[in-house]
Design an enzyme around this catalytic site. Structure first.
Site, PDB file in Angstrom:
ATOM      1  N   GLY A  46       0.836  -1.197   0.000  1.00 43.99           N
ATOM      2  CA  GLY A  46       0.000   0.000   0.000  1.00 43.99           C
ATOM      3  C   GLY A  46       0.866   1.239   0.000  1.00 43.99           C
ATOM      4  O   GLY A  46       2.010   1.218   0.461  1.00 43.99           O
ATOM      5  N   GLN A  51       2.951  10.017   1.001  1.00 47.58           N
ATOM      6  CA  GLN A  51       4.241   9.317   1.006  1.00 47.58           C
ATOM      7  C   GLN A  51       5.095   9.636  -0.216  1.00 47.58           C
ATOM      8  O   GLN A  51       6.273   9.306  -0.252  1.00 47.58           O
ATOM      9  CB  GLN A  51       4.029   7.806   1.098  1.00 47.58           C
ATOM     10  N   CYS A  88       5.647  -0.105   6.979  1.00 46.34           N
ATOM     11  CA  CYS A  88       5.289   1.020   6.122  1.00 46.34           C
ATOM     12  C   CYS A  88       6.492   1.372   5.258  1.00 46.34           C
ATOM     13  O   CYS A  88       7.622   1.395   5.749  1.00 46.34           O
ATOM     14  CB  CYS A  88       4.914   2.206   7.010  1.00 46.34           C
ATOM     15  N   LEU A  89       6.253   1.679   3.993  1.00 50.44           N
ATOM     16  CA  LEU A  89       7.365   2.014   3.101  1.00 50.44           C
ATOM     17  C   LEU A  89       8.112   3.276   3.541  1.00 50.44           C
ATOM     18  O   LEU A  89       9.269   3.461   3.183  1.00 50.44           O
ATOM     19  CB  LEU A  89       6.874   2.169   1.652  1.00 50.44           C
ATOM     20  N   HIS A 130      -4.522   1.442   7.429  1.00 48.86           N
ATOM     21  CA  HIS A 130      -3.172   2.039   7.421  1.00 48.86           C
ATOM     22  C   HIS A 130      -3.090   3.187   6.411  1.00 48.86           C
ATOM     23  O   HIS A 130      -2.587   4.267   6.726  1.00 48.86           O
ATOM     24  CB  HIS A 130      -2.154   0.935   7.094  1.00 48.86           C
ATOM     25  N   GLU A 131      -3.617   2.948   5.204  1.00 47.70           N
ATOM     26  CA  GLU A 131      -3.542   3.987   4.163  1.00 47.70           C
ATOM     27  C   GLU A 131      -4.468   5.160   4.481  1.00 47.70           C
ATOM     28  O   GLU A 131      -4.096   6.312   4.257  1.00 47.70           O
ATOM     29  CB  GLU A 131      -3.850   3.401   2.781  1.00 47.70           C
ATOM     30  N   HIS A 134      -2.808   7.482   6.824  1.00 44.40           N
ATOM     31  CA  HIS A 134      -1.829   8.377   6.191  1.00 44.40           C
ATOM     32  C   HIS A 134      -2.491   9.665   5.694  1.00 44.40           C
ATOM     33  O   HIS A 134      -1.887  10.734   5.740  1.00 44.40           O
ATOM     34  CB  HIS A 134      -1.187   7.704   4.962  1.00 44.40           C
TER      35      HIS A 134
HETATM   36 CO    CO Z   1       2.424   3.508   5.370  1.00 50.87          CO
END
Ligand code: CO
Length: 150
Positions: A46, A51, A88-89, A130-131, A134
């Site tokens: 995701g 991000q 998380c990226l 999670h997304e 963000h």
């Molecule tokens: Co994330």
């Protein structure tokens, strides 16, 4: 399509609230495609627009069952609870235990501005939450109860 630069942990953009998408245009389509490619390249499931430095309410998810684009997502129902490992990226090498609903129902728009409703359980429910976090400037490390550094 192009890869975009992922923003990492201390970048203040990650703690900002994103704005609603109002124009479903070519620019949005390119952003979503770039985000998807960037996410895949980084081996993620995701990625949300902040991000990659864009404060818009848009994210992409692919937990291995196909691509999902969520524009202006809104979680309208949740149930249950599962505590599991999450990453998380924007926080490479950091994993934490986060409690999320086992089930979520989300209302969103696709790239063309068509509204749809999606239901997710377990990993998909986790990814959606999670997304969506963000988009409100909330990162998983602020919800994690236990960390696991790899
Ligand atoms: Co994330």
């Amino acid at each position: 399509m192009a890869l975009r630069q992922i923003r990492y942990k201390d970048d203040e953009i990650l703690s900002k609230k994103c704005k609603e998408v109002k124009k479903f245009d070519e620019k949005l389509a390119i952003l979503l495609d770039d985000m998807y490619d960037t996410m895949k390249k980084a081996d993620g499931v995701g990625l949300a627009a902040p991000q990659v430095g864009i404060l818009k309410r848009a994210c992409v998810i692919d937990i291995g069952k196909g691509r999902i684009d969520l524009v202006n997502p809104e979680i309208i129902e949740t149930s249950g609870s599962v505590t599991d490992k999450e990453g998380c990226l924007s926080f490479p090498e950091v994993f934490g235990e986060v409690e999320r609903p086992q089930y979520v129902k989300v209302k969103a728009f696709d790239r063309n501005g068509e509204e749809f409703v999606l239901e997710g359980r377990d990993l998909l429910a986790r990814a959606i939450c999670h997304e969506c976090d963000h988009l409100d400037g909330v990162v998983f490390v602020s919800r994690a109860t236990k960390f696991d550094e790899r």
